[in-house]
Design a protein around this motif. Structure first.
Motif, PDB file in Angstrom:
ATOM      1  N   LEU A   3      -9.625   9.289   0.192  1.00  0.00           N
ATOM      2  CA  LEU A   3      -8.869   9.699   1.375  1.00  0.00           C
ATOM      3  C   LEU A   3      -7.409   9.323   1.216  1.00  0.00           C
ATOM      4  O   LEU A   3      -7.073   8.160   0.974  1.00  0.00           O
ATOM      5  N   MET A   4      -6.523  10.313   1.341  1.00  0.00           N
ATOM      6  CA  MET A   4      -5.092  10.047   1.319  1.00  0.00           C
ATOM      7  C   MET A   4      -4.748   9.321   2.609  1.00  0.00           C
ATOM      8  O   MET A   4      -4.872   9.880   3.711  1.00  0.00           O
ATOM      9  N   TRP A   5      -4.333   8.064   2.474  1.00  0.00           N
ATOM     10  CA  TRP A   5      -4.321   7.124   3.583  1.00  0.00           C
ATOM     11  C   TRP A   5      -2.915   6.661   3.929  1.00  0.00           C
ATOM     12  O   TRP A   5      -2.277   5.928   3.176  1.00  0.00           O
ATOM     13  N   SER A   6      -2.429   7.069   5.093  1.00  0.00           N
ATOM     14  CA  SER A   6      -1.124   6.616   5.588  1.00  0.00           C
ATOM     15  C   SER A   6      -1.253   5.401   6.491  1.00  0.00           C
ATOM     16  O   SER A   6      -0.256   4.743   6.790  1.00  0.00           O
ATOM     17  N   VAL A  60       3.545   4.323  -1.074  1.00  0.00           N
ATOM     18  CA  VAL A  60       4.602   3.474  -0.520  1.00  0.00           C
ATOM     19  C   VAL A  60       5.863   3.619  -1.368  1.00  0.00           C
ATOM     20  O   VAL A  60       5.805   3.992  -2.539  1.00  0.00           O
ATOM     21  N   THR A  61       6.990   3.315  -0.752  1.00  0.00           N
ATOM     22  CA  THR A  61       8.242   3.296  -1.506  1.00  0.00           C
ATOM     23  C   THR A  61       8.304   2.010  -2.321  1.00  0.00           C
ATOM     24  O   THR A  61       7.975   0.931  -1.836  1.00  0.00           O
ATOM     25  N   ALA A  62       8.718   2.142  -3.564  1.00  0.00           N
ATOM     26  CA  ALA A  62       8.697   1.003  -4.476  1.00  0.00           C
ATOM     27  C   ALA A  62       9.703  -0.077  -4.089  1.00  0.00           C
ATOM     28  O   ALA A  62       9.506  -1.249  -4.398  1.00  0.00           O
ATOM     29  N   ASP A  63      10.778   0.303  -3.401  1.00  0.00           N
ATOM     30  CA  ASP A  63      11.806  -0.687  -3.075  1.00  0.00           C
ATOM     31  C   ASP A  63      11.410  -1.593  -1.914  1.00  0.00           C
ATOM     32  O   ASP A  63      11.641  -2.799  -1.943  1.00  0.00           O
ATOM     33  N   GLU A  64      10.767  -1.026  -0.888  1.00  0.00           N
ATOM     34  CA  GLU A  64      10.455  -1.803   0.312  1.00  0.00           C
ATOM     35  C   GLU A  64       8.965  -2.035   0.517  1.00  0.00           C
ATOM     36  O   GLU A  64       8.583  -2.792   1.412  1.00  0.00           O
ATOM     37  N   GLU A  65       8.114  -1.379  -0.253  1.00  0.00           N
ATOM     38  CA  GLU A  65       6.662  -1.502  -0.086  1.00  0.00           C
ATOM     39  C   GLU A  65       6.257  -1.111   1.340  1.00  0.00           C
ATOM     40  O   GLU A  65       5.449  -1.781   1.984  1.00  0.00           O
ATOM     41  N   ARG A  66       6.820   0.002   1.798  1.00  0.00           N
ATOM     42  CA  ARG A  66       6.476   0.543   3.112  1.00  0.00           C
ATOM     43  C   ARG A  66       5.949   1.953   2.941  1.00  0.00           C
ATOM     44  O   ARG A  66       6.404   2.705   2.068  1.00  0.00           O
ATOM     45  N   THR A  71       5.339   1.752   7.660  1.00  0.00           N
ATOM     46  CA  THR A  71       4.408   0.627   7.812  1.00  0.00           C
ATOM     47  C   THR A  71       4.409  -0.233   6.553  1.00  0.00           C
ATOM     48  O   THR A  71       4.285   0.292   5.448  1.00  0.00           O
ATOM     49  N   PRO A  72       4.514  -1.550   6.677  1.00  0.00           N
ATOM     50  CA  PRO A  72       4.460  -2.402   5.482  1.00  0.00           C
ATOM     51  C   PRO A  72       3.089  -2.348   4.819  1.00  0.00           C
ATOM     52  O   PRO A  72       2.053  -2.266   5.493  1.00  0.00           O
ATOM     53  N   LEU A  73       3.101  -2.406   3.494  1.00  0.00           N
ATOM     54  CA  LEU A  73       1.858  -2.337   2.728  1.00  0.00           C
ATOM     55  C   LEU A  73       0.885  -3.431   3.138  1.00  0.00           C
ATOM     56  O   LEU A  73      -0.329  -3.226   3.155  1.00  0.00           O
ATOM     57  N   SER A  74       1.397  -4.603   3.494  1.00  0.00           N
ATOM     58  CA  SER A  74       0.519  -5.715   3.859  1.00  0.00           C
ATOM     59  C   SER A  74      -0.384  -5.356   5.035  1.00  0.00           C
ATOM     60  O   SER A  74      -1.542  -5.792   5.099  1.00  0.00           O
ATOM     61  N   LEU A  75       0.121  -4.541   5.969  1.00  0.00           N
ATOM     62  CA  LEU A  75      -0.701  -4.125   7.109  1.00  0.00           C
ATOM     63  C   LEU A  75      -1.760  -3.120   6.687  1.00  0.00           C
ATOM     64  O   LEU A  75      -2.893  -3.147   7.180  1.00  0.00           O
ATOM     65  N   VAL A  76      -1.410  -2.218   5.786  1.00  0.00           N
ATOM     66  CA  VAL A  76      -2.380  -1.245   5.295  1.00  0.00           C
ATOM     67  C   VAL A  76      -3.479  -1.956   4.514  1.00  0.00           C
ATOM     68  O   VAL A  76      -4.658  -1.575   4.588  1.00  0.00           O
ATOM     69  N   GLU A  77      -3.118  -2.993   3.783  1.00  0.00           N
ATOM     70  CA  GLU A  77      -4.126  -3.781   3.072  1.00  0.00           C
ATOM     71  C   GLU A  77      -5.111  -4.418   4.055  1.00  0.00           C
ATOM     72  O   GLU A  77      -6.322  -4.471   3.801  1.00  0.00           O
ATOM     73  N   ARG A  78      -4.603  -4.871   5.193  1.00  0.00           N
ATOM     74  CA  ARG A  78      -5.485  -5.442   6.208  1.00  0.00           C
ATOM     75  C   ARG A  78      -6.404  -4.372   6.800  1.00  0.00           C
ATOM     76  O   ARG A  78      -7.568  -4.633   7.103  1.00  0.00           O
ATOM     77  N   HIS A 125      -6.102   1.848  -3.007  1.00  0.00           N
ATOM     78  CA  HIS A 125      -5.314   2.086  -4.219  1.00  0.00           C
ATOM     79  C   HIS A 125      -3.913   2.490  -3.777  1.00  0.00           C
ATOM     80  O   HIS A 125      -3.752   3.240  -2.815  1.00  0.00           O
ATOM     81  N   VAL A 126      -2.908   1.975  -4.465  1.00  0.00           N
ATOM     82  CA  VAL A 126      -1.520   2.143  -4.031  1.00  0.00           C
ATOM     83  C   VAL A 126      -0.743   2.946  -5.063  1.00  0.00           C
ATOM     84  O   VAL A 126      -0.767   2.647  -6.259  1.00  0.00           O
TER      85      VAL A 126
END
Length: 230
Positions: A12-15, A42-48, A54-61, A71-72
């Motif tokens: 699933l393509m996950w936003s 996510v963008t490589a510079d900000e990991e959003r 949305t920050p990657l850390s929240l998507v990981e949660r 998978h990122v």
């Protein structure tokens, strides 16, 4: 670490937003097939998350709460098509080699977006699946609410919607306040969301606002998980 083997699996393509969540919800309620992997860009510079902010850390949660491997795929800000396409092929190839055969997307009714995505997915040897395609978006917005999902509006395109909508809860009040010209699911990019809770979650992902980015056309809210240091 080797990827788990999947038989006819779904990626699933996950936003992290409501349309991706609705795609999972509708698919799991109407099909015996199950999503075995989430793919987030996510963008490589900000990991959003691209577009959503949305920050990657929240998507990981989220992924942990859903108990689905994440998978990122990292891209530069506003990547040209050829860069995005190469990165997507690189991200999907190991999944396809491990038995995943279908890529699910939450697109709703934009023919050009679907055609581009479908051609791209098929070019890497996968099948594209659009479980929300053609469904009434008012019904989908209501389903999101009645199913007990919670979401916050993370980004607003200020050429389509007033910036005061960013940071609001995506609920009946939000939908009632939307201008008639804005689709209730924001399919034309008027707004994006982050889902913090719902029936498939083992635990909610409550968030707090730490600031806003209001420069340029797209206004976003900066979020962190409640309890994390700002």
């Amino acid at each position: 670490m080797a990827l788990p083997r999947s038989e006819d699996g779904l990626v699933l393509m996950w936003s992290g937003g409501k349309d991706a969540m609705l795609a999972l919800d509708v698919l799991h309620s109407q099909s015996p097939r199950r999503v075995g992997a989430l793919l987030t860009t996510v963008t490589a510079d900000e990991e959003r998350v691209t577009m959503h902010g949305t920050p990657l850390s929240l998507v990981e949660r989220q992924a942990d709460a859903l108990n689905v491997p994440l998978h990122v795929m990292r891209v530069p800000p506003q990547p040209p098509n050829e860069v995005y396409e190469a990165r997507l092929e690189a991200a999907l190839t190991p999944l396809l080699e491990n038995g995943f055969s279908t890529v699910v997307a939450g697109d709703l009714f934009l023919d050009d977006v679907r055609a581009y995505r479908e051609a791209l997915i098929e070019s890497v040897g996968a099948t594209a699946l659009f479980p929300l395609w053609g469904r009434d978006t008012t019904w989908l917005a209501q389903r999101f609410s009645t199913r007990g999902y919670r979401a916050v509006v993370t980004a607003v395109d200020t050429t389509q919607l007033d910036s005061s909508f960013v940071g609001r809860t995506y609920d009946d009040s939000f939908l009632e306040d939307l201008p008639d010209a804005v689709d209730p699911c924001g399919e034309k990019g008027a707004f994006h969301t982050f889902v913090s809770d719902g029936p498939p979650f083992a635990a909610s992902v409550p968030v707090a606002e730490t600031g806003r980015d209001t420069t340029g056309r797209i206004h976003t809210v900066r979020l962190r998980a409640t309890g994390e240091e700002a």
